[in-house]
Design a protein around this motif. Structure first.
Motif, mmCIF file in Angstrom:
data_model
loop_
_atom_site.group_PDB
_atom_site.id
_atom_site.type_symbol
_atom_site.label_atom_id
_atom_site.label_comp_id
_atom_site.label_asym_id
_atom_site.label_seq_id
_atom_site.Cartn_x
_atom_site.Cartn_y
_atom_site.Cartn_z
ATOM 1 N N TYR A 147 0.822 -1.208 0.000
ATOM 2 C CA TYR A 147 0.000 0.000 0.000
ATOM 3 C C TYR A 147 0.860 1.263 0.000
ATOM 4 O O TYR A 147 0.502 2.266 -0.636
ATOM 5 N N GLN A 151 0.398 4.010 -2.696
ATOM 6 C CA GLN A 151 0.091 5.374 -2.257
ATOM 7 C C GLN A 151 1.019 6.370 -2.941
ATOM 8 O O GLN A 151 0.585 7.415 -3.433
ATOM 9 N N ILE A 157 -6.915 0.779 -7.304
ATOM 10 C CA ILE A 157 -7.057 -0.639 -6.989
ATOM 11 C C ILE A 157 -8.507 -1.040 -7.253
ATOM 12 O O ILE A 157 -9.427 -0.557 -6.586
ATOM 13 N N LEU A 194 -10.833 -3.295 5.297
ATOM 14 C CA LEU A 194 -10.115 -2.086 4.889
ATOM 15 C C LEU A 194 -10.519 -0.879 5.726
ATOM 16 O O LEU A 194 -9.672 -0.041 6.076
ATOM 17 N N THR A 199 -6.849 0.894 7.184
ATOM 18 C CA THR A 199 -5.980 0.820 6.005
ATOM 19 C C THR A 199 -6.373 1.832 4.950
ATOM 20 O O THR A 199 -5.526 2.563 4.425
ATOM 21 N N ALA A 200 -7.648 1.891 4.606
ATOM 22 C CA ALA A 200 -8.083 2.825 3.566
ATOM 23 C C ALA A 200 -7.774 4.267 3.963
ATOM 24 O O ALA A 200 -7.291 5.063 3.154
ATOM 25 N N TYR A 203 -4.091 5.487 3.526
ATOM 26 C CA TYR A 203 -3.539 5.656 2.177
ATOM 27 C C TYR A 203 -4.546 6.421 1.315
ATOM 28 O O TYR A 203 -5.145 5.871 0.393
ATOM 29 N N ILE A 206 -4.780 6.395 -2.699
ATOM 30 C CA ILE A 206 -5.203 5.210 -3.433
ATOM 31 C C ILE A 206 -6.708 5.296 -3.655
ATOM 32 O O ILE A 206 -7.462 5.595 -2.736
ATOM 33 N N PHE A 208 -9.994 3.134 -4.524
ATOM 34 C CA PHE A 208 -10.512 1.772 -4.537
ATOM 35 C C PHE A 208 -11.793 1.719 -5.372
ATOM 36 O O PHE A 208 -12.690 2.539 -5.181
#
Length: 336
Positions: A147, A151, A157, A194, A199-200, A203, A206, A208
């Motif tokens: 990640y 990032q 993704i 996530l 996690t989301a 970053y 990114i 998704f």
């Protein structure tokens, strides 16, 4: 079908990938399917022409490219081959095809190498992730180096469902073909992971792409918010990131897109629209794993239902404009 479309959820199968599936025991078809779909660039282009799809962003579907849990070398070999194959298609048909590159996860070192190669050598448009990799879900802390690199590249993704890690422990999972319901549940499981793992949020550069109109995610979010702020959360094995509805809505508005592959009309679409606006929706056909006849029926349902929800410009953006803006934000490349 007069509005041109960009298809962000559509797949390809190279000849070598077919052989790799057989070698890994995915026969007669992957994920318990009774067959492996036929696919060729020519047939895909014909589908696009018939249904006014101006561009398809191809990706390798489930079970991904790390097909044998103990064999990282084979996983890297399959990953590189399918990525090279898709890159050749993009070079041959630059206005028709793009692609999301595969990664040989859960092989972290192999994935880090493939990120650079896919972006800098193959001109990938982003990456396709399975909802889990042999039981490693997408909020797993072991994925942090992957990640971090994505990032830095401001990557896209696209997440695709695969066999849930409980597939051989729960008899009902094996009772029906996995796309019937387990795909939805596994995608929901990994996106909750996530979010709850933080996690989301960690970053934010990114983007998704959530498949199948959010799966069951809208239905469980309120419960997730309560759990994330409950004293019960301290007894879990992983630190839970506190979540609220306004925070998640803001994340969705900046960092998440939701494709319309599958059959979200006429019912499912209403659930996700409680959380997002039309500018987060993109078109997806899911061919060839969704047969062309079924994909065309799903598109017909969209043609009937979208005018009940949105104005003409919003519909054009759902079919084309939103994806075009997303793809215009090309990943940072090193130009080695």
């Amino acid at each position: 079908m007069t509005v041109p479309k960009i298809d962000l959820h559509t797949h390809y199968l190279s000849p070598m990938y077919r052989e790799a599936l057989k070698k890994a025991g995915h026969f007669p078809g992957p994920d318990g399917l009774p067959y492996t779909p036929e696919w060729s660039p020519e047939a895909h282009l014909a589908f696009m022409e018939k249904n006014n799809v101006s561009k398809s962003i191809l990706s390798c579907s489930s079970p991904g490219t790390h097909l044998i849990p103990s064999d990282d070398e084979f996983g890297r070999e399959v990953t590189r081959e399918v990525n090279e194959y898709a890159a050749d298609l993009k070079r041959k048909y630059p206005t028709k095809f793009g692609f999301f590159a595969s990664l040989p996860l859960p092989d972290i070192p192999g994935a880090l190498l493939e990120i650079d190669y896919a972006l800098d050598r193959l001109d990938a448009d982003g990456f396709v992730f399975m909802s889990n990799y042999h039981g490693m879900y997408l909020g797993d802390p072991r994925l942090a180096p992957v990640y971090a690199k994505l990032q830095a590249r401001r990557a896209i993704i696209f997440v695709h469902p695969t066999v849930p890690c409980i597939a051989h422990a729960a008899p009902l999972v094996d009772a029906y073909v996995l796309p019937a319901m387990e795909y939805f549940f596994d995608s929901t499981r990994t996106f909750v992971d996530l979010l709850l793992s933080g996690t989301a949020a960690a970053y934010p550069d990114i983007t998704f792409i959530v498949p199948h109109c959010g799966n069951a995610l809208p239905s469980v979010l309120d419960r997730v918010f309560v759990v994330s702020t409950s004293p019960l959360s301290i007894s879990t094995t992983r630190r839970i990131h506190p979540l609220t509805a306004p925070v998640v809505k803001e994340m969705f508005a900046k960092q998440f897109m939701f494709d319309l592959a599958g059959f979200p009309m006429p019912s499912q679409i209403h659930h996700i629209l409680r959380w997002i606006r039309s500018d987060r929706l993109v078109y997806g056909s899911d061919v060839p794993f969704t047969p062309e006849v079924a994909a065309e029926k799903a598109l017909q349902a969209m043609e009937e239902e979208l005018p009940k929800l949105f104005g003409e410009q919003e519909i054009q953006d759902v079919y084309h404009g939103n994806a075009a803006k997303l793809l215009a934000k090309t990943p940072a490349r090193q130009f080695l």
